[in-house]
Write an enzyme that holds these catalytic residues in place. Structure first.
Site, PDB file in Angstrom:
ATOM      1  N   ASP A  15       6.498  44.909  46.344  1.00 30.47           N
ATOM      2  CA  ASP A  15       5.127  45.148  46.800  1.00 30.47           C
ATOM      3  C   ASP A  15       5.016  46.546  47.408  1.00 30.47           C
ATOM      4  OD1 ASP A  15       2.499  44.626  47.289  1.00 30.47           O
ATOM      5  OD2 ASP A  15       2.837  43.269  48.975  1.00 30.47           O
ATOM      6  N   HIS A  32       3.019  52.677  40.551  1.00 29.82           N
ATOM      7  CA  HIS A  32       3.713  51.757  39.642  1.00 29.82           C
ATOM      8  C   HIS A  32       4.792  52.506  38.853  1.00 29.82           C
ATOM      9  CE1 HIS A  32       1.076  48.601  40.732  1.00 29.82           C
ATOM     10  NE2 HIS A  32       0.010  49.040  40.093  1.00 29.82           N
ATOM     11  N   GLU A  62      -1.980  35.965  38.863  1.00 30.94           N
ATOM     12  CA  GLU A  62      -3.171  36.466  39.567  1.00 30.94           C
ATOM     13  C   GLU A  62      -3.439  37.951  39.285  1.00 30.94           C
ATOM     14  OE1 GLU A  62      -0.849  34.484  41.203  1.00 30.94           O
ATOM     15  OE2 GLU A  62      -2.168  32.732  41.073  1.00 30.94           O
ATOM     16  N   LEU A 126      25.497  40.849  34.951  1.00 29.54           N
ATOM     17  CA  LEU A 126      24.269  40.476  35.662  1.00 29.54           C
ATOM     18  C   LEU A 126      23.220  39.888  34.705  1.00 29.54           C
ATOM     19  CD1 LEU A 126      22.350  40.846  38.256  1.00 29.54           C
ATOM     20  CD2 LEU A 126      21.679  43.003  37.193  1.00 29.54           C
TER      21      LEU A 126
END
Ligand code: FPP
Length: 242
Positions: A15, A32, A62, A126
């Site tokens: 965030d 971004h 959302e 990973l």
């Protein structure tokens, strides 16, 4: 020095891209873009320190409510990121997966996801999971619907439904629950992320904005996690001795 325990699974709510850009008088999309660069660094660091699973919340159910141009930019970034990172994933033995309903993503992005997922499927280092068009409530509802269908078809008996049956119907069916949840930019919310899976995870919330969350910040989070005593509802080990 205290021994560092590396979490097997780290989940991150990334965030603060927008705030990072606003602070610098830049468009949100630039935030971004910097955030995507940060993803590259964190994937590499997690692979280096021996984390087995990393789940990043990249696009929620959302997030479709955001301006069209921002959604478009995020999708373009995602496609470019996957194209560019395939080589590094192969080199570092990283397996790529997604959770969430990717059917709703643009077809070119979906094609890139499918290609990278397939090409990295046999890697054993990973496991890097992107949550895309992901929402925990829709995931739980989908699981309930699938189980109900199996009951109606007589494949399972309602009395045999337990937590392990339920878990097998979630998008995360072959992934262990996160040990550590990190949320950047200081917000104290789960935002519809892995509601079932985070039941016993340790939470680490930092004011650092996602584009500034680098290797040093990741190590800080892991050090903090190492200090926690995980009890899974039991009594403190120390208290038993008291
Ligand atoms: C939250 O920041 C971040 C997102 C909604 C998307 C996360 C996307 C990236 C890190 C970049 C693309 C990802 C990949 C994997 C290539 P925000 O915009 O809500 O920030 P704000 O709360 O400060 O406005």
């Amino acid at each position: 020095m205290d021994k560092i325990t590396i979490p097997e699974h780290i989940a991150i709510i990334m965030d603060g891209n927008g705030r990072w850009a606003k602070k610098r008088g830049l468009p949100r999309v630039k935030g971004h873009y910097e955030g995507a660069k940060g993803v590259r660094g964190i994937v590499e660091s997690c692979s280096d320190i021996g984390v087995k699973y990393l789940t990043l919340y990249a696009f929620s159910t959302e997030n479709w409510k955001r301006p069209k141009a921002e959604i478009w930019a995020l999708m373009a970034l995602l496609k470019r990121f996957l194209k560019a990172e395939l080589k590094t994933m192969m080199k570092n033995d990283i397996r790529f997966k997604t959770i969430g309903d990717i059917k709703k993503l643009p077809s070119d992005v979906r094609a890139e996801i499918k290609s990278v997922t397939k090409k990295t499927a046999l890697n054993r280092g990973l496991t890097f999971i992107l949550a895309l068009n992901y929402g925990s409530r829709p995931e739980i509802v989908k699981a309930a619907r699938a189980i109900a269908k199996e009951c109606v078809e007589g494949k399972i008996n309602p009395s045999s439904i337990d937590e392990s049956v339920f878990e097998k119907h979630l998008d995360t069916c072959d992934i262990p629950d996160p040990d550590l949840l990190i949320r950047t930019s200081g917000e104290m919310r789960i935002s519809n992320f892995l509601l079932w899976q985070l039941s016993y995870s340790e939470f680490y919330i930092t004011d650092v904005l996602w584009p500034d969350f680098d290797k040093k910040e990741l190590k800080k989070a892991v050090r903090e996690y190492s200090k926690r005593e995980r009890r899974f509802g039991e009594t403190r080990k120390k208290a038993v001795k008291e």
